[in-house]
Design an enzyme around this catalytic site. Sequence first.
Site, mmCIF file in Angstrom:
data_model
loop_
_atom_site.group_PDB
_atom_site.id
_atom_site.type_symbol
_atom_site.label_atom_id
_atom_site.label_comp_id
_atom_site.label_asym_id
_atom_site.label_seq_id
_atom_site.Cartn_x
_atom_site.Cartn_y
_atom_site.Cartn_z
ATOM 1 N N ALA A 32 -75.110 7.662 7.263
ATOM 2 C CA ALA A 32 -75.440 8.400 8.482
ATOM 3 C C ALA A 32 -74.390 9.481 8.734
ATOM 4 O O ALA A 32 -73.184 9.213 8.718
ATOM 5 C CB ALA A 32 -75.500 7.450 9.674
ATOM 6 N N LYS B 190 -59.965 2.009 15.560
ATOM 7 C CA LYS B 190 -58.898 1.399 16.358
ATOM 8 C C LYS B 190 -59.121 1.564 17.863
ATOM 9 O O LYS B 190 -58.855 0.645 18.631
ATOM 10 C CB LYS B 190 -57.549 1.984 15.964
ATOM 11 N N GLU C 150 -59.415 -4.138 8.801
ATOM 12 C CA GLU C 150 -58.081 -3.895 8.242
ATOM 13 C C GLU C 150 -57.700 -2.417 8.294
ATOM 14 O O GLU C 150 -56.538 -2.070 8.535
ATOM 15 C CB GLU C 150 -58.032 -4.387 6.784
ATOM 16 N N GLU D 128 -53.803 16.805 13.483
ATOM 17 C CA GLU D 128 -55.106 17.387 13.805
ATOM 18 C C GLU D 128 -54.902 18.692 14.581
ATOM 19 O O GLU D 128 -53.821 18.974 15.104
ATOM 20 C CB GLU D 128 -55.917 16.413 14.664
ATOM 21 N N LYS E 253 -53.314 0.707 18.149
ATOM 22 C CA LYS E 253 -52.918 -0.170 17.047
ATOM 23 C C LYS E 253 -52.026 -1.305 17.542
ATOM 24 O O LYS E 253 -52.141 -2.445 17.068
ATOM 25 C CB LYS E 253 -52.208 0.655 15.976
#
Length: 430
Positions: free
Chosen positions: A46, A107, A131, A192, A207
């Site tokens: 998707a 996360k 994980e 970013e 996290k």
Amino acid sequence: MMRTRPLKVALLGCGVVGSEVARIMTTTADDLAARIGAPVELAGIAVRRAGRPRPGVPEHLLTTDAEALVGRDDIDVVIEVVGGIEPSKSLILKAFRGGASVVSANKALLAKDGAELHAAAAAAGADLYYEAAVAGAIPLLRPLRESLAGDKVNRVLGIVNGTTNFILDKMDSTGAGYSEALEEATALGYAEADPTADVEGFDAAAKAAILAGIAFHTKVTAADVYREGITEVTAADIASAKQMGCVVKLLAICERSADGTSVTARVHPAMIPLSHPLASVREAYNAVFVEAEAAGRLMFYGPGAGGSPTASAVLGDLVAVCRNKVNGTTGPGDSVYAQLPAKAMDEVVTRYHVSLDVDDRAGVLAQVASVFAEHGVSIDTVRQQGRDGDAALVVVTHRATDAALSATVDKLRALDSVRDVASIMRVEGE
């Protein structure tokens, strides 16, 4: 004997991580089948927009209808690497209702709604593995959840955001300011275009919530995590750390209280001694220390982000989930039996590095010291350097509560002899 009917996998998202997951699944299909005990087949991918070039990704598998893909009755596992809260949450819940297991790297969603997702997985008799949500390729969550299941974890301390570690490392190694280091991180693809989630600590806080929940068998959300970013860290802070034989890192710290009745989770910049193993973690790497009663100190180190490292963690979870499907079992679910409350940051005890700009005259040091004593904050070391009528006064405290230090700083700001509280930073890892 290997079963012949393939396990069908729906992949949600085909960005940096998703495209690497698709590539590895396609090119290593025979190896994956041998490890799982059944063929595994990518049934659909998707994407938000079709028509974009995606080298190495089978074009016939692409669809913009994620709901229809997840809703197919032949899907055994859904891999979610879209990120964000919605539509990811709704799609994962739909996957569970259809009996599919889920592998996620999300996360933010897990730190906010992990308990709800675990409950939905348990109700469906399905797995929820993630994980890849913390520390990229580093095997960390499964050792906490499974390998240390018979031990008592008391503390988790680590560097869990590669962007901020790169920036702080460049400030330390080159003397650059925050803005210059961020510009370099952006140019190299470590940051970013909008780096807020990283540099303001939101990514690390999510996290930390996940780590604390698993380590202490209690419900911890991102809202329970105290958070400070690195935008206020200056070249002067880095220089002060060097003078103390320290380096500045953005740390995620999860602790069980000494009496075992509460937990804390916090993310903030801190000075750590050069002798500490975390001090040598350079560039965009991650490293996490786990302190357990029987196992002692364990360190996990490796690349914390990137397409291939994160895809490695996703594929590891995929193999585990598919094995469970073949064997008709599920892996460990949510363990929150301890139900320990999260303590507020005001009650957390730590050490502090306080830098003051003061008048360079007799009696100022005694005046400053009396304010620390008044609020029960004992002083470990003091360093003073005069310059043209002004002085830089650096105070390193013994362990004190955040509330006591805050009250001390408020009183210092009211002193005529204190021109500015230049910086306050915690000191960890003594």
